[in-house]
Design a protein around this motif. Structure first.
Motif, PDB file in Angstrom:
ATOM      1  N   ILE A  17     -55.823   2.742 -38.945  1.00 14.16           N
ATOM      2  CA  ILE A  17     -54.960   2.009 -39.882  1.00 14.16           C
ATOM      3  C   ILE A  17     -53.593   2.668 -39.955  1.00 14.16           C
ATOM      4  O   ILE A  17     -52.554   1.993 -39.907  1.00 14.16           O
ATOM      5  CB  ILE A  17     -55.610   1.969 -41.282  1.00 14.16           C
ATOM      6  N   TYR A  18     -53.564   3.982 -40.049  1.00 14.97           N
ATOM      7  CA  TYR A  18     -52.307   4.714 -40.169  1.00 14.97           C
ATOM      8  C   TYR A  18     -51.494   4.636 -38.881  1.00 14.97           C
ATOM      9  O   TYR A  18     -50.260   4.502 -38.922  1.00 14.97           O
ATOM     10  CB  TYR A  18     -52.586   6.170 -40.533  1.00 14.97           C
ATOM     11  N   TYR A  19     -52.152   4.726 -37.727  1.00  9.92           N
ATOM     12  CA  TYR A  19     -51.437   4.641 -36.462  1.00  9.92           C
ATOM     13  C   TYR A  19     -50.817   3.258 -36.267  1.00  9.92           C
ATOM     14  O   TYR A  19     -49.670   3.127 -35.814  1.00  9.92           O
ATOM     15  CB  TYR A  19     -52.372   4.972 -35.293  1.00  9.92           C
ATOM     16  N   ILE A  20     -51.578   2.222 -36.625  1.00  8.87           N
ATOM     17  CA  ILE A  20     -51.094   0.845 -36.445  1.00  8.87           C
ATOM     18  C   ILE A  20     -49.899   0.568 -37.357  1.00  8.87           C
ATOM     19  O   ILE A  20     -48.846   0.106 -36.900  1.00  8.87           O
ATOM     20  CB  ILE A  20     -52.236  -0.161 -36.715  1.00  8.87           C
ATOM     21  N   PHE A  21     -50.052   0.855 -38.643  1.00  7.96           N
ATOM     22  CA  PHE A  21     -48.975   0.559 -39.590  1.00  7.96           C
ATOM     23  C   PHE A  21     -47.755   1.445 -39.345  1.00  7.96           C
ATOM     24  O   PHE A  21     -46.614   0.977 -39.459  1.00  7.96           O
ATOM     25  CB  PHE A  21     -49.476   0.720 -41.030  1.00  7.96           C
TER      26      PHE A  21
END
Length: 434
Positions: free
Chosen positions: A172-176
């Motif tokens: 989630i953190y990498y994508i956002f």
């Protein structure tokens, strides 16, 4: 195109801030991994430490807000927003590594996210002032500020899905974070601080943007300082700030602690929590999209009545939702009350910005920074209060807390529509209303 570009950027920046609010309930693998080496209590098992991560973002936002007005005046909103946005992205991309290393590194990453988000309110005021016709300021403010609702609509179900997928919460953190980097680079390439210097703005569009506005020339530093002092010591600014503090407190409770309330108190599983938290924000965005144009078109209604309708009434109704949540243990009733509170939580910002435009005149960016600062101070204090009142996340603790929030929201918002100035001294433009 300008307004859509900024809407998406605000959405991503706020999404980065609220990711921790949801993913904190998905990080059991980190706790289990530590238990294989030691029996110490992990920071993720302590309500006070989790609250500290929320406060850390607020501290970053406070420090980011302090120089924001000076930076914007010196370098322009385009450059400053891009730098702040990339700081938000950096804190987001580094968060999985920070969680693995411990609480201190998480707090540092949250500081970066907070700094990145600190300029959101100021940017809404600045961009609306430069790029909206004077008769459509409410529509622009409503549209841009709906990013706070849209970010929840996008983030919560996405986080719920990825948390339970093979990709895990770290993805989630990498994508956002990655999306935020791309979007802010696009913003830097396309946006221009001055509409008259933008290559895609026609002379007809420029005339529409400038119609009714006073284009001021640079003034002496002493005059500027006098204006700043007048704004900081203005009683009307205090009224706006007080109302914003009450509204911000309620919004922060819902944004930061909504997933925890739904999961820990109401007993919903992770995926249910994601969707149950996102659906209210979907309706909230629809309501805000409609409220902005309505405030601009209701010229036949007095400004005072419009303040009551669009600033006070939604906050009182939202406070009622908090009262219901404090008094019921029924899951469905609590979810309905939660939904009502979320839907109405963001409406008061429309009235506040319009009133701020009248009071601050050409210094709208400065007064928006003051409003932003008050919101972030609330965001810093609130987790500490929740850590004291709700240490075990029990239903009785949250009931007592929500009762306090309801009373606080009413007390801080009740005076505003009756004391705020809706006309009077020299303003940016004589026809500006509300």
């Amino acid at each position: 195109m300008i307004v859509y570009c900024r809407l998406i950027c605000i959405t991503c920046t706020n999404a980065n801030m609220i990711l921790m609010n949801f993913t904190v309930i998905c990080m059991n693998d980190v706790i289990i991994e530590q238990k294989t080496f030691t029996n110490r209590t992990h920071w993720l098992e302590k309500s006070s430490d989790i609250s500290l991560t929320f406060s850390a973002a607020a501290v970053g936002a406070i420090f980011g807000t302090i120089p924001a007005v000076t930076f914007i005046a010196k370098y322009g909103i385009r450059r400053v927003l891009t730098v702040y946005g990339l700081l938000s992205a950096a804190g987001t991309i580094l968060m999985p590594l920070a969680v693995n290393n411990g609480l201190i590194t998480v707090l540092i990453a949250r500081l970066f996210q907070g700094i990145g988000a600190s300029i959101l309110y100021s940017s809404i005021g600045s961009i609306s002032e430069s790029w909206s016709p004077i008769t459509e300021i409410g529509t622009f403010v409503a549209f841009l500020s709906s990013a706070f609702q849209i970010s929840n609509i996008v983030t919560m179900p996405t986080a719920g899905f990825l948390c339970e997928s093979s990709l895990g919460w770290r993805s989630i953190y990498y994508i956002f974070g990655g999306i935020t980097v791309v979007l802010y680079l696009v913003f830097f390439w396309y946006y221009n601080d001055a509409p008259d210097k933008h290559k895609h703005v026609s002379s007809k569009e420029l005339k529409n943007l400038r119609d009714g506005k006073i284009i001021t020339s640079s003034t002496s530093k002493s005059v500027q300082n006098v204006k700043f002092i007048q704004i900081f010591t203005n009683w009307e600014v205090f009224e706006i700030t007080l109302a914003i503090i009450g509204g911000s407190t309620s919004v922060i409770c819902l944004n930061n602690y909504g997933p925890i309330y739904l999961n820990k108190v109401l007993g919903l599983n992770i995926r249910e929590t994601g969707y149950s938290n996102a659906i209210p924000y979907f309706f909230a965005a629809i309501v805000k999209f409609g409220a902005g144009p309505i405030t601009d078109k209701l010229a036949h209604i007095t400004e005072r009545i419009r303040l009551i309708l669009f600033a006070l009434l939604p906050q009182i109704t939202m406070a009622f939702g908090y009262l219901v949540m404090s008094m019921t243990s029924h899951v469905i009733i609590a979810q309905v009350a939660y939904t009502i509170s979320v839907v109405l939580a963001g409406l008061n910002v429309i009235g506040m910005v319009k009133c701020a435009q009248i009071v601050a005149e050409k210094h709208l960016t400065l007064i928006m920074a003051v409003i932003s600062m008050s919101s972030w101070v609330s965001a810093f204090i609130l987790p500490i209060v929740i850590g004291i009142i709700c240490p075990t996340n029990s239903h009785s603790e949250w009931s007592r807390f929500y009762l306090y929030v309801a009373i606080f929201v009413i007390l801080t918002n009740l005076p505003f529509p009756f004391l705020a100035r809706v006309s009077g001294r020299k303003r940016v433009v004589p026809e500006t209303k509300f």
